[in-house]
Design an enzyme around this catalytic site. Structure first.
Site, PDB file in Angstrom:
ATOM      1  N   SER A 240       0.747  -1.139   0.012  1.00  0.00           N
ATOM      2  CA  SER A 240      -0.010  -0.118   0.077  1.00  0.00           C
ATOM      3  C   SER A 240       0.783   1.354  -0.002  1.00  0.00           C
ATOM      4  O   SER A 240       1.799   1.526  -0.739  1.00  0.00           O
ATOM      5  CB  SER A 240      -0.877   0.066   0.976  1.00  0.00           C
TER       6      SER A 240
ATOM      7  N   ASP B 243     -10.274  -3.861  -5.066  1.00  0.00           N
ATOM      8  CA  ASP B 243      -9.451  -2.840  -4.203  1.00  0.00           C
ATOM      9  C   ASP B 243      -9.641  -1.669  -5.265  1.00  0.00           C
ATOM     10  O   ASP B 243      -9.376  -1.651  -6.358  1.00  0.00           O
ATOM     11  CB  ASP B 243      -7.908  -3.383  -4.144  1.00  0.00           C
TER      12      ASP B 243
ATOM     13  N   HIS C 226      -8.025  -5.226  -0.292  1.00  0.00           N
ATOM     14  CA  HIS C 226      -7.125  -4.195   0.021  1.00  0.00           C
ATOM     15  C   HIS C 226      -6.421  -4.872   1.508  1.00  0.00           C
ATOM     16  O   HIS C 226      -7.437  -4.730   2.381  1.00  0.00           O
ATOM     17  CB  HIS C 226      -7.162  -2.964   0.067  1.00  0.00           C
TER      18      HIS C 226
END
Length: 321
Positions: A164, A259, A289
């Site tokens: 991320s 996501d 995610h």
């Protein structure tokens, strides 16, 4: 929860369990109480970091960088000297999470790849805005490349990676080092469901805006906290998806299907290929995610680590590749 049929069954069960726990202990509004919101994420995630692979050595070290000293978590799966290094940068929107919330994942990578893992506990936003965290991460890599032997590590074999926001920082650090320290040759980049562009209006942002964990509104908040100046968000080191990506090492992209950031990875893959960079990618169906935090709970999280471990061994030239 939307379109249940699209979800991996283990991912759905895990997500519902986490949502039930959050309903009993709601997160404070991060815009009003960022410290309280951080404490909440630690409470939610620390239980997930328990268990997993045992290490021959696990300790915290403080490494000097031009941006100041940076505390790092060091895991070593075996005690032999000269281990290659994965510098793994934790996610959390640049605003929360820590080496503690990601500890099980860090140990899983060390065990799967037979390498040391060093994870910077970089300064968080909004107190420390762009480019502070970037310079800390790049500084840790520089230090390990020059002085890794002092920790029993091979500074000539380093892969940078993250999940991320951590994937954003890993890629941005690689770009910074490519231009400022070209003699420092990273062996690869491991980029898990990264945010590579401050534009939050892609098709996947619209498709998964709500109901799949990370929301479009939350990502917009993260970007505003990390880079408060809108003009800075458009720079190539804040949004590396806008950068010139030439002369980067081989990349492994792991992408979550459900996501908001899926299109960030799809776009960066094509731009890397256009720049002549070798890319391997894996789209994990039915997961959202942050699925890597579900080690031992969601099979695809373990599959991702095993695949990354084999790729890392190949990049490092270590047995088992």
């Amino acid at each position: 929860m939307t379109e249940i049929s699209r979800w991996d069954a283990e991912m759905l069960r895990f997500t519902r369990e986490m949502e039930a726990a959050a309903a009993l202990d709601p997160q404070p509004d991060p815009r009003r109480d960022v410290a309280g919101a951080r404490a909440w994420t630690e409470r939610m995630n620390l239980p997930l970091a328990a268990g997993g692979d045992a290490m021959a050595e696990s300790r915290d070290v403080t490494l000097p960088t031009a941006a100041g000293p940076v505390r790092c978590r060091l895991h070593r799966p075996v005690r032999e000297a000269g281990l290659p290094v994965l510098v793994f940068v934790h996610g959390g929107g640049w605003v929360w999470n820590s080496v503690d919330t990601h500890d099980r994942l860090l140990r899983a990578y060390a065990a799967a790849a037979g390498c040391a893992v060093v994870s910077p506990d970089y300064a968080l936003s909004p107190e420390a805005v762009f480019p502070r965290a970037l310079h800390e991460v790049a500084g840790v890599i520089r230090h390990l490349a020059a002085e890794g032997a002092s920790l029993g590590l091979d500074g000539s074999r380093i892969v940078a990676g993250g999940d991320s926001a951590g994937a954003n920082l890993a890629l941005a650090a690689a770009l910074l080092l490519r231009d400022e320290a070209p003699a420092l040759a990273l062996q690869g980049l491991l980029l898990n469901y990264g945010c590579f562009d401050a534009n939050c209006d892609t098709a996947s942002y619209a498709e998964f805006a709500e109901g799949y964990g990370l929301t479009r509104a939350r990502m917009r908040m993260f970007w505003e906290m990390y880079a408060p100046d809108p003009a800075e968000r458009l720079g190539p080191l804040a949004s590396p998806g806008l950068a010139s990506l030439h002369d980067l090492p081989p990349v492994l992209l792991h992408i979550a299907e459900l996501d908001v950031l899926r299109d960030d990875s799809e776009a960066i893959e094509q731009r890397l290929l256009d720049a002549g960079v070798a890319v391997e990618r894996h789209l994990f169906p039915g997961v959202v995610h942050g699925f890597l935090r579900a080690q031992g709970r969601v099979s695809k999280a373990g599959e991702s680590v095993r695949e990354a471990g084999a790729w890392l061994r190949a990049r490092f030239g270590t047995p088992g590749a």
